[in-house]
Structure formats: C-alpha cells, structure tokens
Design a protein around this motif. Structure first.
Motif, PDB file in Angstrom:
ATOM      1  N   ALA A  72       1.583  -3.117  -5.372  1.00  0.00           N
ATOM      2  CA  ALA A  72       1.472  -3.882  -4.115  1.00  0.00           C
ATOM      3  C   ALA A  72       0.480  -3.250  -3.144  1.00  0.00           C
ATOM      4  O   ALA A  72       0.741  -3.143  -1.941  1.00  0.00           O
ATOM      5  N   CYS A  73      -0.645  -2.828  -3.667  1.00  0.00           N
ATOM      6  CA  CYS A  73      -1.719  -2.257  -2.841  1.00  0.00           C
ATOM      7  C   CYS A  73      -3.023  -2.607  -3.535  1.00  0.00           C
ATOM      8  O   CYS A  73      -3.139  -2.454  -4.749  1.00  0.00           O
ATOM      9  N   SER A  74      -3.995  -3.090  -2.764  1.00  0.00           N
ATOM     10  CA  SER A  74      -5.270  -3.453  -3.382  1.00  0.00           C
ATOM     11  C   SER A  74      -6.347  -2.416  -3.085  1.00  0.00           C
ATOM     12  O   SER A  74      -7.502  -2.599  -3.452  1.00  0.00           O
ATOM     13  N   GLY A  75      -5.972  -1.339  -2.382  1.00  0.00           N
ATOM     14  CA  GLY A  75      -6.939  -0.284  -2.101  1.00  0.00           C
ATOM     15  C   GLY A  75      -7.974  -0.663  -1.061  1.00  0.00           C
ATOM     16  O   GLY A  75      -9.076  -0.110  -1.047  1.00  0.00           O
ATOM     17  N   CYS A  76      -7.603  -1.575  -0.153  1.00  0.00           N
ATOM     18  CA  CYS A  76      -8.588  -2.043   0.836  1.00  0.00           C
ATOM     19  C   CYS A  76      -8.858  -1.000   1.910  1.00  0.00           C
ATOM     20  O   CYS A  76      -9.885  -1.059   2.592  1.00  0.00           O
ATOM     21  N   GLY A  77      -7.915  -0.083   2.118  1.00  0.00           N
ATOM     22  CA  GLY A  77      -8.118   0.980   3.106  1.00  0.00           C
ATOM     23  C   GLY A  77      -7.860   0.566   4.546  1.00  0.00           C
ATOM     24  O   GLY A  77      -8.085   1.365   5.465  1.00  0.00           O
ATOM     25  N   ARG A  78      -7.381  -0.639   4.784  1.00  0.00           N
ATOM     26  CA  ARG A  78      -7.143  -1.053   6.177  1.00  0.00           C
ATOM     27  C   ARG A  78      -6.086  -0.174   6.838  1.00  0.00           C
ATOM     28  O   ARG A  78      -6.150   0.109   8.030  1.00  0.00           O
TER      29      ARG A  78
ATOM     30  N   HIS B 132       8.151   1.203  -2.501  1.00  0.00           N
ATOM     31  CA  HIS B 132       8.039  -0.243  -2.688  1.00  0.00           C
ATOM     32  C   HIS B 132       6.665  -0.614  -3.261  1.00  0.00           C
ATOM     33  O   HIS B 132       6.564  -1.354  -4.236  1.00  0.00           O
ATOM     34  N   LYS B 133       5.610  -0.074  -2.650  1.00  0.00           N
ATOM     35  CA  LYS B 133       4.261  -0.479  -3.071  1.00  0.00           C
ATOM     36  C   LYS B 133       3.898   0.005  -4.475  1.00  0.00           C
ATOM     37  O   LYS B 133       3.238  -0.716  -5.225  1.00  0.00           O
ATOM     38  N   PHE B 134       4.331   1.240  -4.781  1.00  0.00           N
ATOM     39  CA  PHE B 134       3.816   1.849  -6.014  1.00  0.00           C
ATOM     40  C   PHE B 134       4.833   1.974  -7.150  1.00  0.00           C
ATOM     41  O   PHE B 134       4.452   2.296  -8.265  1.00  0.00           O
TER      42      PHE B 134
ATOM     43  N   ALA C 271      -1.853  -4.622   9.264  1.00  0.00           N
ATOM     44  CA  ALA C 271      -3.232  -4.754   8.770  1.00  0.00           C
ATOM     45  C   ALA C 271      -3.278  -4.973   7.261  1.00  0.00           C
ATOM     46  O   ALA C 271      -4.302  -5.399   6.724  1.00  0.00           O
ATOM     47  N   CYS C 272      -2.172  -4.711   6.584  1.00  0.00           N
ATOM     48  CA  CYS C 272      -2.169  -4.726   5.111  1.00  0.00           C
ATOM     49  C   CYS C 272      -2.205  -6.153   4.565  1.00  0.00           C
ATOM     50  O   CYS C 272      -1.390  -6.986   4.954  1.00  0.00           O
ATOM     51  N   PRO C 273      -3.118  -6.454   3.636  1.00  0.00           N
ATOM     52  CA  PRO C 273      -3.189  -7.817   3.095  1.00  0.00           C
ATOM     53  C   PRO C 273      -2.045  -8.145   2.143  1.00  0.00           C
ATOM     54  O   PRO C 273      -1.859  -9.300   1.778  1.00  0.00           O
TER      55      PRO C 273
ATOM     56  N   CYS D 274     -12.499   2.416   1.909  1.00  0.00           N
ATOM     57  CA  CYS D 274     -12.260   1.576   0.719  1.00  0.00           C
ATOM     58  C   CYS D 274     -11.912   2.454  -0.490  1.00  0.00           C
ATOM     59  O   CYS D 274     -12.623   3.435  -0.763  1.00  0.00           O
ATOM     60  N   PHE D 275     -10.851   2.086  -1.212  1.00  0.00           N
ATOM     61  CA  PHE D 275     -10.529   2.858  -2.432  1.00  0.00           C
ATOM     62  C   PHE D 275     -10.002   1.973  -3.554  1.00  0.00           C
ATOM     63  O   PHE D 275      -9.182   2.399  -4.375  1.00  0.00           O
ATOM     64  N   CYS D 276     -10.509   0.733  -3.635  1.00  0.00           N
ATOM     65  CA  CYS D 276     -10.037  -0.180  -4.684  1.00  0.00           C
ATOM     66  C   CYS D 276     -10.200   0.437  -6.073  1.00  0.00           C
ATOM     67  O   CYS D 276      -9.373   0.214  -6.966  1.00  0.00           O
TER      68      CYS D 276
HETATM   69  S1  SF4 Z   1      -4.902   0.161   1.150  1.00  0.00           S
HETATM   70 FE1  SF4 Z   1      -3.122  -0.778   0.187  1.00  0.00          FE
HETATM   71  S2  SF4 Z   1      -1.394  -0.323   1.544  1.00  0.00           S
HETATM   72 FE2  SF4 Z   1      -3.293   0.093   2.706  1.00  0.00          FE
HETATM   73  S3  SF4 Z   1      -3.686  -1.828   3.829  1.00  0.00           S
HETATM   74 FE3  SF4 Z   1      -4.839  -1.973   1.901  1.00  0.00          FE
HETATM   75  S4  SF4 Z   1      -3.475  -2.994   0.421  1.00  0.00           S
HETATM   76 FE4  SF4 Z   1      -2.210  -2.312   2.178  1.00  0.00          FE
END
Ligand code: SF4
Ligand code: SF4
Length: 348
Positions: free
Chosen positions: A310-316, A297-299, A242-244, A133-135
């Motif tokens: 476009a990243c929530s830092g979920c770490g999936r 794209h994400k950052f 896996a990315c939300p 996790c790195f939100c």
């Molecule tokens: S950390 Fe970011 S890029 Fe990785 S799965 Fe989660 S939302 Fe997607």
C-alpha cells in the motif's frame, strides 16, 4: 502509438472539455496542484508528480454521500465526469491499490466506482524526479504502465501518445494532425525513460534495502526501534493526507437548509482516537504503536490481504513531514538496525 505536435495537447484539452471538467497541473505557492482548466487554456507539462495526490479528485474530502429531503433519502450530487492531465505512475499505481479496498469485492464504494468508470486519465512519463521519489525501491518505474486512458511521452517537437483504454483509442484516433510515431521517436522516448529510471535509482542508493519490505517490518514488530523512528513525529497527519493510497474516512451528518446530509472526510491512523471503540477503549493509545501500525498496514497486512504493497513510493509523505521523517530511511533502519537480541530482551 501516434505523434502529435506540442499544440495538439491544447486541442485535446479543448476536445475533452466538451464531455468533462478538465483538470491540469498548476503551480500555486511553489507547489504543483491540480486546478480546473479554463476553457481554451493548454495544460502545462509537469516533469514529476504533483504535490497533491490524484485521490483529491476521486475521493474528494467533504463529499456529500447522501441527503435526506422531505421526499426521503437521496444519493449525494453526482459531479460531472473529470479528465485529469499530469498523472504519473505513482498515482496510477495508487488507483490500483485503492481499487482493492473500494471496488474489487462485494462491498463497493459507489462514489469511487462511479468516479473510476467516468473519469478519464491523461497520464505522462516522468521527465524528472523529486528528491523524495522512491518508486524504484518498491519495484516501480517512472512511466505509466496501466490505469490510464492516454499516456503522453515528450519527444522533440511534441508528444508520443499511447492509448491505454477503448476511450483512449478513440480519442487518439480523433487527434488532429497526429501521425504514426517513428521507430526513432519511440527509441528516443525509451532512452529518456531509462535516464530518469537511473536517476531515481541513484538518488535512493543510500537507502537500498535487500529484504522485502514486509519481512523487514514484520521482524521488527517486537523491537524498540519504533520509538526512535517516531521520535520527531508531531501527529500532524500530513503524511496520511498527502498519501495517494491512504483511504480511511469518517462520516458525519450535517443539517443544511435543504435537509440533513451525510458527509465523508479523510481520516488518519495517526489520530489518538482513530481506533477508539464504544466505551472509549483504544488499542493504540501510544503514538509509537500508531506509527508502527502505519508501517504494518502499508507493508505487511495490506499486501497479504490484497496482493499489493500500500505504498507507491511517491515520496509525498517525505515532503509533507514536519518531523523530517523519511520513509526510505525508516525502511533502511528497520533492516540494518534489527537486532535479534533486542527482540529477546522484549520477550523476557
Ligand atoms: S511514499 Fe508511500 S506512504 Fe508515502 S505518500 Fe507516497 S504512497 Fe503514501
Ligand atoms: S507527517 Fe510526519 S510528523 Fe506528521 S504525522 Fe506523519 S510522520 Fe508524524
């Protein structure tokens, strides 16, 4: 805010089952996933986010969008509304991100808009964290802030229940045996929130970056670091699936006994053919280019177009990657290994 005893959550699930298909976390083969709750079963509490993103219920892969019958074209089947327990802040933030693409402009995705309107979210505080996790590195906090109908915060003997919508207010008011939360209970919940926040910050300390992520990624667009970062990528696409927040899809038609149907599947920007155009040309033939594009794209491009990373830092993506590629490490390396001379070398 109200306090309800532990058994109150089972009663809430039974109440929701009258109007919704209720989904809750369940451990399957060591991973927490969302499963339909049998009537009468209480939902289990999950300390941290599930392995499965919330989009698997909102943007179901294999969904039939339209069907052609002898009577002409028809919309796809409309599922019963769903109520979901166990959503954490990283998934709620992902809903906001997906809204930007699928709802908040003139070209709306009807199935997404319908799901957003009808589905109900019972979110929960993170009472623990995965190592991945790195939100907090992206300005997030491990407790729900928006996009929920009800939010549960465990305290001694039960839960604090906070409403985040008119539907949530009504459900909270209907909760049997609920009573107003005391100041001590709210303070205990807030102390625990801060403890989890500190834990997530501490576990990411070694990846700490100073510059904003868009600047870090953009200044590396012409360096050779991408080949090093992507060295162990095997193009399995697990990170996208896996990315939300990843939302690319492809459409195909299929014949069924009842007529032809148009089906939507999740796509992945790591596929060699992802950006292929008519005539066979593709702008990102090399994996390194596709890897870089994922970060761009994400950052960079997404926040510039839509006002949110476009990243929530979920770490999936970290957990899913069989190449052991860690987004936090990549962002850290992009910042710390940037060499202006390398850019010049590329230009010359
Ligand atoms: S950390 Fe970011 S890029 Fe990785 S799965 Fe989660 S939302 Fe997607
Ligand atoms: S999960 Fe890892 S190996 Fe698979 S495509 Fe993503 S970065 Fe590459």
């Amino acid at each position: 805010m109200r306090f309800v005893g532990g058994s109150g959550i089972g009663r809430l699930a039974r109440r929701l089952a009258r109007d919704y298909d209720v989904y809750a976390p369940r451990e399957v083969a060591g991973a927490l996933v969302l499963q339909r709750l049998a009537d009468g079963d209480p939902p289990a509490w999950n300390d941290h986010r599930l392995a499965e993103p919330l989009k698997s219920l909102w943007l179901q892969p294999g969904k039939i969008l339209a069907q052609w019958t002898p009577q002409g074209p028809q919309p796809g089947p409309r599922p019963r509304p769903r109520a979901v327990f166990g959503a954490k802040q990283c998934d709620l933030r992902a809903l906001t991100i997906l809204d930007r693409v699928l709802r908040d402009h003139e070209h709306k995705e009807p199935a997404w808009c319908d799901a957003r309107e009808r589905n109900l979210v019972v979110a929960g505080d993170c009472t623990g964290a995965c190592d991945s996790c790195f939100c907090t590195m992206l300005g997030g906090q491990p407790w729900p802030q928006a996009e929920f109908d009800l939010c549960l915060g465990p305290v001694e003997g039960g839960y604090l229940v906070e409403a985040g919508s008119a539907r949530g207010e009504q459900l909270a008011a209907e909760l049997e045996d609920a009573r107003p939360a005391t100041a001590e209970q709210v303070a205990a919940r807030d102390r625990r929130r801060q403890e989890v926040l500190q834990r997530v910050r501490a576990q990411n300390e070694r990846w700490r970056t100073v510059d904003p992520t868009d600047k870090t990624v953009e200044k590396n667009l012409r360096t050779r670091i991408w080949g090093k970062l992507a060295a162990t990528c095997v193009e399995c696409n697990a990170c996208n699936l896996a990315c939300p927040t990843c939302h690319c899809f492809l459409l195909f038609a299929r014949q069924t006994p009842a007529g032809a149907v148009r089906v939507s599947l999740w796509d992945s920007c790591f596929h060699a053919g992802y950006a292929r155009m008519a005539g066979g040309g593709t702008p990102r033939l090399q994996l390194t280019e596709r890897f870089k594009n994922h970060y761009y794209h994400k950052f960079v491009s997404f926040p510039r177009n839509w006002g949110v990373t476009a990243c929530s830092g979920c770490g999936r993506c970290v957990d899913a990657c069989m190449g052991r590629i860690d987004k936090r490490q990549c962002l850290h390396r992009l910042e710390t290994e940037w060499m202006p001379s390398e850019v010049l070398e590329e230009i010359v």
